[in-house]
Structures are given as structure tokens and as C-alpha cells.
Design an enzyme around this catalytic site. Structure first.
Site, PDB file in Angstrom:
ATOM      1  N   SER A 139      37.503  43.060  37.525  1.00 15.52           N
ATOM      2  CA  SER A 139      38.653  42.330  36.973  1.00 15.52           C
ATOM      3  C   SER A 139      38.255  40.873  36.887  1.00 15.52           C
ATOM      4  CB  SER A 139      39.841  42.456  37.938  1.00 15.52           C
ATOM      5  OG  SER A 139      40.847  41.506  37.614  1.00 15.52           O
ATOM      6  N   TYR A 152      43.743  43.429  46.423  1.00 11.87           N
ATOM      7  CA  TYR A 152      43.289  43.838  45.085  1.00 11.87           C
ATOM      8  C   TYR A 152      42.180  42.905  44.592  1.00 11.87           C
ATOM      9  CZ  TYR A 152      43.180  44.758  40.101  1.00 11.87           C
ATOM     10  OH  TYR A 152      42.746  45.050  38.822  1.00 11.87           O
TER      11      TYR A 152
HETATM   12  N1  LIG Z   1      45.496  46.297  33.374  1.00 18.89           N
HETATM   13  C1  LIG Z   1      45.003  45.162  33.831  1.00 18.89           C
HETATM   14  O1  LIG Z   1      45.608  44.084  33.686  1.00 18.89           O
HETATM   15  C2  LIG Z   1      43.673  45.158  34.514  1.00 18.89           C
HETATM   16  C3  LIG Z   1      43.012  43.942  34.647  1.00 18.89           C
HETATM   17  C4  LIG Z   1      41.786  43.929  35.300  1.00 18.89           C
HETATM   18  C5  LIG Z   1      41.244  45.099  35.790  1.00 18.89           C
HETATM   19  N2  LIG Z   1      41.918  46.280  35.645  1.00 18.89           N
HETATM   20  C6  LIG Z   1      41.300  47.500  36.200  1.00 18.89           C
HETATM   21  O2  LIG Z   1      41.207  48.479  35.191  1.00 18.89           O
HETATM   22  C7  LIG Z   1      41.151  49.761  35.805  1.00 18.89           C
HETATM   23  C8  LIG Z   1      42.124  50.687  35.090  1.00 18.89           C
HETATM   24  O3  LIG Z   1      43.446  50.240  35.344  1.00 18.89           O
HETATM   25  P1  LIG Z   1      44.590  50.279  34.241  1.00 18.89           P
HETATM   26  O4  LIG Z   1      45.059  48.905  34.059  1.00 18.89           O
HETATM   27  O5  LIG Z   1      44.157  51.066  33.074  1.00 18.89           O
HETATM   28  O6  LIG Z   1      45.762  51.009  35.057  1.00 18.89           O
HETATM   29  P2  LIG Z   1      46.324  52.488  35.044  1.00 18.89           P
HETATM   30  O7  LIG Z   1      46.815  52.880  33.701  1.00 18.89           O
HETATM   31  O8  LIG Z   1      47.272  52.564  36.196  1.00 18.89           O
HETATM   32  O9  LIG Z   1      45.047  53.397  35.341  1.00 18.89           O
HETATM   33  C9  LIG Z   1      44.582  53.648  36.624  1.00 18.89           C
HETATM   34  C10 LIG Z   1      43.798  54.952  36.575  1.00 18.89           C
HETATM   35  O10 LIG Z   1      43.230  55.179  37.869  1.00 18.89           O
HETATM   36  C11 LIG Z   1      43.448  56.535  38.234  1.00 18.89           C
HETATM   37  N3  LIG Z   1      43.511  56.650  39.691  1.00 18.89           N
HETATM   38  C12 LIG Z   1      44.257  55.918  40.549  1.00 18.89           C
HETATM   39  N4  LIG Z   1      44.075  56.367  41.810  1.00 18.89           N
HETATM   40  C13 LIG Z   1      43.180  57.397  41.728  1.00 18.89           C
HETATM   41  C14 LIG Z   1      42.598  58.264  42.687  1.00 18.89           C
HETATM   42  N5  LIG Z   1      42.884  58.212  44.005  1.00 18.89           N
HETATM   43  N6  LIG Z   1      41.712  59.194  42.251  1.00 18.89           N
HETATM   44  C15 LIG Z   1      41.412  59.306  40.939  1.00 18.89           C
HETATM   45  N7  LIG Z   1      41.945  58.513  39.979  1.00 18.89           N
HETATM   46  C16 LIG Z   1      42.811  57.574  40.383  1.00 18.89           C
HETATM   47  C17 LIG Z   1      44.765  56.915  37.562  1.00 18.89           C
HETATM   48  O11 LIG Z   1      44.806  58.297  37.303  1.00 18.89           O
HETATM   49  P3  LIG Z   1      45.736  59.350  38.078  1.00 18.89           P
HETATM   50  O12 LIG Z   1      47.013  58.646  38.458  1.00 18.89           O
HETATM   51  O13 LIG Z   1      45.927  60.444  37.074  1.00 18.89           O
HETATM   52  O14 LIG Z   1      44.912  59.765  39.233  1.00 18.89           O
HETATM   53  C18 LIG Z   1      44.672  56.156  36.252  1.00 18.89           C
HETATM   54  O15 LIG Z   1      44.021  56.924  35.270  1.00 18.89           O
HETATM   55  C19 LIG Z   1      41.475  49.550  37.285  1.00 18.89           C
HETATM   56  O16 LIG Z   1      40.279  49.546  38.030  1.00 18.89           O
HETATM   57  C20 LIG Z   1      42.106  48.170  37.284  1.00 18.89           C
HETATM   58  O17 LIG Z   1      41.957  47.524  38.534  1.00 18.89           O
HETATM   59  C21 LIG Z   1      43.100  46.334  34.998  1.00 18.89           C
END
Ligand SMILES: NC(=O)c1ccc[n+]([C@@H]2O[C@H](COP(=O)([O-])OP(=O)(O)OC[C@H]3O[C@@H](n4cnc5c(N)ncnc54)[C@H](OP(=O)(O)O)[C@@H]3O)[C@@H](O)[C@H]2O)c1
Length: 251
Positions: A139, A152
Site C-alpha cells: 500500500s 495495517y
Molecule cells: N482499496 C484500497 O484503498 C487499498 C489501498 C492500498 C492497498 N490495498 C490492498 O489491496 C489488497 C486488496 O484489497 P481490496 O482493497 O481489494 O479489498 P477487498 O475487496 O476487501 O479484498 C480483500 C480480499 O482479500 C481476501 N481475504 C481477506 N482475508 C482473507 C483470508 N483470511 N484468506 C483468504 N483471503 C482473504 C478477500 O476474500 P474473501 O473474503 O473471499 O476471503 C478479498 O478477496 C489488500 O492487500 C489491501 O490491503 C487496498
């Protein structure tokens, strides 16, 4: 890295950035294995899309990961790309009465140990390929924290450091290591309100830019960073760290 003809496994592929990345790679002519805990979403995403495969994975459950690794060894021995993207985020008020470390433990378990465990499970398969890639999602909060998300941000700073070591250790092996450091993106990472927050970047637009950077090989030091995030990435070097921290964390 090549952009087509790969067999790719995406963690956190059921929603958000992981889902859109998985679909983008699938459209480019890659076989893509999407993983996550929500079976209903895996079924919906992969329905009627040959080459897009759903497999259940809970990174907090060692049994689930070893079942997945067995399945990959048996049915997808040509796996040559891992996108370790799954993550969770929770605000934490460290000053609250009764604050406990439950949320912090869950974040460490998923964002740190989850990436280490899936890398350990699949690296032997990746190392056997002529051309392999590991992409992990950190991130831009890895570079300067938002104080209301302490664990986080620290988990992403951990990944930023750990990936540099992994990249160095793998320098003589054909496994490229890339770090995806997204800005604030419209997903449900912190709840449904984030998906429509106008301050966040639309997820399709983010993944479109990422695919362009990957196409062009534009990822200095292995970091896939949008132009607009470079100021935060280099705040410390540029003598702007305190100012950036203060702007992100007003009194
Ligand atoms: N959105 C932002 O602003 C942002 C910014 C910087 C970085 N990120 C990073 O991008 C990545 C994706 O996040 P996102 O924003 O796309 O959010 P999201 O839609 O909530 O996606 C999170 C994903 O992680 C999976 N997950 C969570 N816990 C898990 C577990 N115990 N085992 C297996 N899968 C798990 C979820 O799938 P299930 O619930 O189906 O398991 C879901 O597919 C993350 O690493 C996040 O920190 C996001």
C-alpha cells in the site's frame, strides 16, 4: 514478466483489486486461479469463463493452504505467477479503554503471515519454471502511515521491507518480485462506504494503470507505483516526511 500465456494464482481474488486484476489478466490470455473464502463469489466470478478457475483459500487456516498447494501441484504444475493480494484493514484506537490486540492479530495473520505462507507454499513450484513472477500488494501507506490504521500501515511497511529481501535472495533465480503499492481505491476494504468514496480511485481505473505499467515494464526497484504516489514514496528522501505525515494525520 510476460503478460500473456501465464498460469496465475491470485489471493484475495473474490473482490476489489484482486478480482479486477484477475479479470484483466484473464482477458489478456492467461489462465487465472482466483482464490478466497467466499465460495459464492468464486462460483459467480468463474461461471462460463473457461480459463478462470475458483479455488477456496483461507490464509488463516494452514489446512486450507496445504490443500490448495496440493491441488496446484496436481492440476496446475505450470503455475508461474503468484499475486499475493489478500488483505484486511481495520481502524484501531490504541487509546480506547479496553483496547485489545485482537484486530492487530487478525491483520498480522492475514497481511503478513498470509503473504509469507502462500509464498512459502508456492515458491517451489514457481522456482521450477523458466520465467516466474511474484506480485504482492502492499500500500502507499507502507511509506507514510495513517495513524488511525496503525497495524495495517505497519503490516504494509513489513511487506515493503520483506519484498526487498525476497527480491535480493531470488536475484539469481528466474522469479521476478514486484510490489504493488496502491493508493486509496474504491473497494470494500474498510467497509461498503469506501466503494463509493469520491476521494478514492475507481478500482477499474487503478487496475488499468497497473496493467499499463506492467506492459511497459515501468516498475523501478520492482515497485509498481502510480505517478501520483511517488511523492509519498519518496517523502523521506525528499525531506518532506514530516509535512506529508502531518497532512495525512491532522491534529
Ligand atoms: N482499496 C484500497 O484503498 C487499498 C489501498 C492500498 C492497498 N490495498 C490492498 O489491496 C489488497 C486488496 O484489497 P481490496 O482493497 O481489494 O479489498 P477487498 O475487496 O476487501 O479484498 C480483500 C480480499 O482479500 C481476501 N481475504 C481477506 N482475508 C482473507 C483470508 N483470511 N484468506 C483468504 N483471503 C482473504 C478477500 O476474500 P474473501 O473474503 O473471499 O476471503 C478479498 O478477496 C489488500 O492487500 C489491501 O490491503 C487496498
Amino acid at each position: 514478466m510476460k503478460m500473456t500465456g501465464n498460469t496465475i494464482l491470485v489471493t484475495g481474488g473474490t473482490s476489489g483489486i484482486g478480482r479486477v486484476l484477475a479479470e484483466a489478466f484473464h482477458q489478456r490470455g492467461n489462465r487465472v486461479i482466483v482464490t478466497g473464502r467466499r465460495q459464492g463469489l468464486l462460483d459467480r466470478i468463474t461461471a462460463n469463463r473457461p480459463g478462470l478457475i475458483g479455488l477456496p483459500l483461507d490464509l488463516a487456516d494452514p489446512g486450507s493452504l496445504s490443500r490448495l498447494a496440493n491441488e496446484i501441484r496436481r492440476h496446475f504444475p505450470d503455475l508461474n505467477m503468484l499475486i499475493a493480494n489478500a488483505g484486511i484493514s481495520r481502524a484501531e484506537d490504541l487509546t480506547a479503554d479496553g483496547w485489545d490486540v485482537g484486530d492487530a492479530e487478525a491483520i498480522v495473520e492475514t497481511n503478513i503471515l498470509g503473504v509469507l505462507r502462500v509464498t512459502a507454499a508456492l515458491l517451489p513450484i514457481l522456482k521450477a519454471q523458466a520465467d516466474a513472477t511474484i506480485i504482492a500488494t502492499s500500500s502507499n501507506l507502507a511509506f507514510v502511515p495513517r495513524a488511525d490504521f496503525p497495524t495495517y500501515c505497519a503490516s504494509k511497511a513489513f511487506l515493503h521491507s520483506w519484498l526487498q529481501s525476497l527480491r535480493h535472495q531470488l536475484r539469481k533465480v528466474p522469479v521476478e518480485v514486484l510490489e504493488l503499492a496502491p493508493p486509496y481505491v474504491q473497494t470494500e476494504l474498510t467497509g461498503s462506504q469506501q466503494a463509493s468514496d469520491p476521494r478514492a480511485m475507481p478500482v477499474d481505473a487503478y487496475v488499468f494503470e497497473v496493467m499499463q505499467l506492467l506492459d511497459q515494464g515501468d516498475h523501478p526497484q520492482g515497485e509498481v507505483l502510480l505517478e501520483r504516489d511517488r511523492a509519498r514514496r519518496w517523502a523521506e528522501r525528499d525531506g518532506r516526511y514530516e509535512a506529508v505525515f502531518a497532512a495525512m494525520n491532522p491534529d
